[in-house]
Structures are given as structure tokens and as C-alpha cells.
Design an enzyme around this catalytic site. Structure first.
Site, mmCIF file in Angstrom:
data_model
loop_
_atom_site.group_PDB
_atom_site.id
_atom_site.type_symbol
_atom_site.label_atom_id
_atom_site.label_comp_id
_atom_site.label_asym_id
_atom_site.label_seq_id
_atom_site.Cartn_x
_atom_site.Cartn_y
_atom_site.Cartn_z
ATOM 1 N N TYR A 12 1.622 -2.378 16.784
ATOM 2 C CA TYR A 12 1.513 -3.816 17.109
ATOM 3 C C TYR A 12 2.781 -4.339 17.799
ATOM 4 C CZ TYR A 12 1.113 -8.867 15.984
ATOM 5 O OH TYR A 12 1.073 -10.239 16.021
ATOM 6 N N ILE A 13 3.899 -4.292 17.113
ATOM 7 C CA ILE A 13 5.126 -4.834 17.727
ATOM 8 C C ILE A 13 5.659 -3.854 18.776
ATOM 9 C CG2 ILE A 13 7.387 -5.865 17.283
ATOM 10 C CD1 ILE A 13 6.530 -6.298 14.384
ATOM 11 N N ASN A 33 2.565 8.893 16.312
ATOM 12 C CA ASN A 33 1.628 9.861 15.723
ATOM 13 C C ASN A 33 0.231 9.258 15.566
ATOM 14 O OD1 ASN A 33 1.804 8.203 13.521
ATOM 15 N ND2 ASN A 33 2.617 9.741 12.112
ATOM 16 N N ASP A 59 5.466 13.369 15.262
ATOM 17 C CA ASP A 59 5.920 12.690 14.063
ATOM 18 C C ASP A 59 7.445 12.741 13.970
ATOM 19 O OD1 ASP A 59 6.296 12.131 11.178
ATOM 20 O OD2 ASP A 59 4.100 12.260 11.214
ATOM 21 N N TYR A 149 8.815 -0.673 0.041
ATOM 22 C CA TYR A 149 8.928 -0.880 1.496
ATOM 23 C C TYR A 149 10.250 -1.566 1.849
ATOM 24 C CZ TYR A 149 8.196 -3.389 5.894
ATOM 25 O OH TYR A 149 8.351 -3.911 7.146
ATOM 26 N N LYS A 153 13.674 -0.143 3.923
ATOM 27 C CA LYS A 153 14.308 -0.758 5.097
ATOM 28 C C LYS A 153 15.801 -0.956 4.857
ATOM 29 C CE LYS A 153 10.793 -1.091 7.886
ATOM 30 N NZ LYS A 153 10.767 -0.453 9.213
ATOM 31 N N ASP A 295 4.356 -13.163 -4.628
ATOM 32 C CA ASP A 295 4.531 -14.172 -3.570
ATOM 33 C C ASP A 295 5.493 -15.266 -4.022
ATOM 34 O OD1 ASP A 295 3.055 -13.111 -1.558
ATOM 35 O OD2 ASP A 295 1.290 -14.381 -1.845
HETATM 36 N N1 UFG Z 1 -2.006 -15.409 2.132
HETATM 37 C C1 UFG Z 1 -3.199 -15.952 1.680
HETATM 38 N N2 UFG Z 1 -4.350 -15.214 1.833
HETATM 39 C C2 UFG Z 1 -4.359 -13.979 2.394
HETATM 40 C C3 UFG Z 1 -3.128 -13.422 2.847
HETATM 41 C C4 UFG Z 1 -1.978 -14.162 2.679
HETATM 42 O O1 UFG Z 1 -3.237 -17.079 1.162
HETATM 43 O O2 UFG Z 1 -5.434 -13.353 2.490
HETATM 44 C C5 UFG Z 1 -0.765 -16.197 2.009
HETATM 45 C C6 UFG Z 1 0.286 -15.562 1.132
HETATM 46 O O3 UFG Z 1 0.108 -15.917 -0.220
HETATM 47 C C7 UFG Z 1 1.572 -16.149 1.744
HETATM 48 C C8 UFG Z 1 1.234 -16.282 3.229
HETATM 49 O O4 UFG Z 1 -0.190 -16.280 3.289
HETATM 50 O O5 UFG Z 1 1.827 -17.433 1.223
HETATM 51 C C9 UFG Z 1 1.756 -15.149 4.087
HETATM 52 O O6 UFG Z 1 1.352 -13.898 3.533
HETATM 53 P P1 UFG Z 1 1.444 -12.539 4.382
HETATM 54 O O7 UFG Z 1 0.858 -11.454 3.539
HETATM 55 O O8 UFG Z 1 0.859 -12.742 5.729
HETATM 56 O O9 UFG Z 1 3.023 -12.353 4.606
HETATM 57 P P2 UFG Z 1 4.228 -12.158 3.576
HETATM 58 O O10 UFG Z 1 5.179 -13.282 3.824
HETATM 59 O O11 UFG Z 1 3.754 -11.938 2.201
HETATM 60 O O12 UFG Z 1 4.885 -10.778 4.062
HETATM 61 C C10 UFG Z 1 4.974 -10.451 5.439
HETATM 62 C C11 UFG Z 1 4.869 -8.935 5.628
HETATM 63 C C12 UFG Z 1 6.147 -8.275 5.222
HETATM 64 C C13 UFG Z 1 7.299 -8.932 5.918
HETATM 65 C C14 UFG Z 1 7.351 -10.391 5.582
HETATM 66 C C15 UFG Z 1 8.492 -11.047 6.281
HETATM 67 O O13 UFG Z 1 3.795 -8.398 4.877
HETATM 68 O O14 UFG Z 1 6.109 -6.925 5.599
HETATM 69 O O15 UFG Z 1 6.129 -10.995 5.984
HETATM 70 O O16 UFG Z 1 8.689 -12.368 5.860
HETATM 71 F F1 UFG Z 1 8.439 -8.354 5.519
#
Ligand code: UFG
Length: 335
Positions: A12-13, A33, A59, A149, A153, A295
């Protein structure tokens, strides 16, 4: 022009970064890969850039293969994306994650060392900070990674710093991304998760295409203006441009850096849903469910160091993120 090895360049990125590197005149070799990407991305990169793509399938854990790649090409720097990236999966599979993310990267660094290639841009994450003490998050905030994860990093970040201590000819750009969103304006590349997405934006996108029935909003009792979680969403094209600026800093000024790639603006889950509804012109169903484990309320970055050091500024707003995402997923679904 400098020649760059781009690992994970079909992802993606990585794919968006490929486009920006080519637009900036770099010569790029992709290594992937295809474990979480499709080889068809390469054809689409050719359409976008109007030039043949050089891509190698392999890989980063395969030291002999990587050695052959470095024997065949003379690289000026590496931009490293190739890694596993699902936070939840990393809790289930800590060994696989350590192997790919840490051992894979150290294998690559070992080959780079032998080949005399000493510049690397590394794809890191804002989750290395853990629960924030202050907002917006500055780069000198404590690091308290919670998932395997995020630990991976941070291990890689520290390895780069240790390498530089051992030999000052190394230089690194560590880029801590906040929440990537959106797609390329051509609608030819974007985020394309194989399974049910964990992250908010690809999940909303699949509700918009009808592949999923409704969004589950994980909690509406957070300490945020509307009670839903707030994050710093950043357009993937802005992120990609950040990599070019980081690389330029290494090549032209030999200056290592650790920076956030963020906008400094937080949006809630409901903000994202509303903006996506406007972009796709449909009402999107949702239900409020319980909080997701791990979260937090709100999380956004301080973008000032990236601006001062690299001249980086995210230019694309929420509307653009939702519009380009919708254009990409609706086109993909119809093809
Ligand atoms: N959320 C929902 N429903 C969903 C998915 C997410 O309500 O189906 C909410 C989550 O609770 C959160 C927000 O949407 O409040 C964002 O959630 P994401 O899963 O999209 O993102 P995160 O902030 O949890 O984590 C992501 C990546 C990480 C990265 C991080 C950086 O998964 O790998 O952002 O801030 F490191």
C-alpha cells in the site's frame, strides 16, 4: 540520479512511494515477496509512471537472494517497507512477526553493510509511543510499545541507531507514521486487504462497496468530542512524498532523523464515517459496540519537526482521503 532499492514496493504505502520516487527522478528497483500484495500492482505502476518497472520477487529473509540483488545493482540507498503490519495478528504470531520484521531487516542491513550501502529510510509507526502523556505527540515522547508489532519497529529503530554509533557513515531516516488513508488519484493503486480489514478506513470502504453490512464503532464513551476514538489520518500520497524528502535529506545532507509523518489534526470515527458518506453519496450503516481491547481515546502527532527538518507538510485533507479511497475501491470492485 541515485538508485534505490524499495523493499515492499508493491504494498500500500510502498507502491505510492514508488510513484513519488520515480516522479522525483530516482531509479528504483522493487523487491517484494507478494505475501500481502498483488503482482498486478506492478502493471498499474507502469501505467501511472509511463515507464517499465524493475521488480524482483523474493524475501528479505533470504540472505543469498539479497546478496545477489546487491551484486547485480549498485544502490545508493534502501527504502524499507517489507514487513508484517497487523497489530492484532502480531499478538497471535509473535515469532513470525519477529522473524520477518526484525530478522528480515537485520539480514538486509548485513548485506547492505557488506555492499557498502549505508543509507536507509525505515518505515516505523506512531504506535511505538504507546499511551500518550501529551498531545500532539512529539518525537522525544517516551516510547512504550505495547504490541509485538510496535516492539518490532522499536527494535529496528534502535538497531539503526546502534549501527550508526558503531560506524558513523551510516545514515537513517526513521519515519513514524500515524494513520494512513486514501489512495492514488489515478485510482489504480490503493489499500487492498485480502481479509476482513482491522483498520477503520478499509473497513468503511468495504461497507461503502456493499462487501460488509455495517461498521462496528468500537465505543462511544471515550473522552473525545463525540465519544468515538480520535486519530491522525494522513493521506498516503503525503506519506509517500515524506519518504522522498527523507531520502533527499540522507543523500544530500547525510543527516539522520527520526520524525513523525502526521498532520497534527485528529478526526473521530464518526467524522470519518460522515466524510466517507459524503464521498460515496450513500448512507453507511453502523452500530455502536463495545470498546476494542487496547484502543485509546485520542492520538495525533506533532508535525513540526518533519516540517522543519524535511520541509514536510501534509497537504491533502479528509475529503481527499475519502474521495480517493472511494474512487479506488469502487473502480476495483467494478473490474
Ligand atoms: N475503529 C472502529 N471500527 C473498526 C475499526 C476501527 O470503530 O472496525 C476505530 C478504532 O477503535 C479507533 C479508530 O477507529 O478509534 C482507528 O482504528 P484503526 O484500527 O484504523 O487504527 P489504530 O489507530 O488502532 O492503529 C493504526 C494501525 C497501526 C498504526 C497506528 C498509528 O493499525 O499499525 O494506526 O497510529 F501504528
Amino acid at each position: 540520479m541515485a538508485k534505490i532499492l524499495l523493499t515492499g514496493g508493491a504494498g500500500y504505502i510502498g507502491s505510492h512511494t514508488y510513484v513519488e520516487l520515480i516522479a522525483s527522478g530516482y531509479e528504483v528497483v522493487i523487491l517484494d515477496n507478494f505475501s500481502n500484495s498483488h503482482p498486478s500492482v506492478l502493471d498499474r505502476l507502469e501505467v501511472i509512471t509511463g515507464a517499465p518497472v524493475i521488480a524482483l520477487e523474493g524475501d528479505v529473509l533470504d540472505a543469498n537472494f539479497i546478496k545477489d540483488v546487491f551484486a547485480e545493482h549498485t544502490f545508493d540507498a534502501v527504502v524499507h517497507f517489507a514487513a508484517k503490519k497487523a497489530v492484532g495478528e502480531s499478538v497471535e504470531q509473535p515469532l513470525d512477526y519477529f522473524q520477518t520484521n526484525c530478522v528480515g531487516f537485520s539480514t538486509l542491513l548485513g548485506v547492505m553493510k557488506d555492499a557498502g550501502v549505508r543509507r536507509v529510510v525505515f518505515s516505523s509507526t506512531a504506535t511505538v509511543y504507546g499511551v500518550p502523556d501529551i498531545l500532539p505527540l512529539p518525537e522525544n515522547h517516551a516510547t512504550r510499545p505495547e504490541s509485538p508489532y510496535a516492539v518490532n519497529k522499536l527494535v529496528c529503530e534502535n538497531l539503526l541507531k546502534q549501527l550508526k554509533t558503531s560506524d558513523d557513515t551510516w545514515s537513517y531516516g526513521i519515519l513514524r507514521y500515524f494513520n494512513p488513508a486514501g489512495a492514488h488519484p489515478s485510482s489504480l493503486i490503493g489499500e487492498d486487504p485480502n481479509d476482513i480489514p482491522n483498520n477503520l478506513m478499509p473497513y468503511i470502504a468495504k461497507v461503502a462497496t456493499g462487501e460488509l453490512a455495517r461498521l462496528r464503532v468500537f465505543g462511544d464513551d471515550y473522552d473525545t468530542p463525540d465519544g468515538t476514538g480520535v486519530r491522525d489520518y494522513i493521506h498516503v500520497v503525503d506519506l509517500a512524498k515524506g519518504h522522498v524528502q527523507s531520502l533527499r535529506k540522507l543523500i544530500e545532507q547525510d543527516e539522520s532523523h527520526v520524525v513523525n509523518l502526521s498532520t497534527g489534526i485528529g478526526y473521530s470515527v464518526m467524522d470519518m464515517l460522515k466524510s466517507y458518506q459524503a464521498a460515496c453519496g450513500k448512507k453507511l450503516e453502523y452500530e455502536i459496540v463495545g470498546r476494542r481491547a487496547g484502543d485509546i481515546d485520542g492520538f495525533w502527532g506533532d508535525p513540526s519537526l518533519a516540517r522543519d527538518l524535511l520541509g514536510f507538510k501534509a497537504e491533502r485533507g479528509l475529503d481527499d482521503m475519502c474521495k480517493t479511497s472511494w474512487n479506488w475501491v469502487s473502480r476495483r470492485k467494478n473490474n
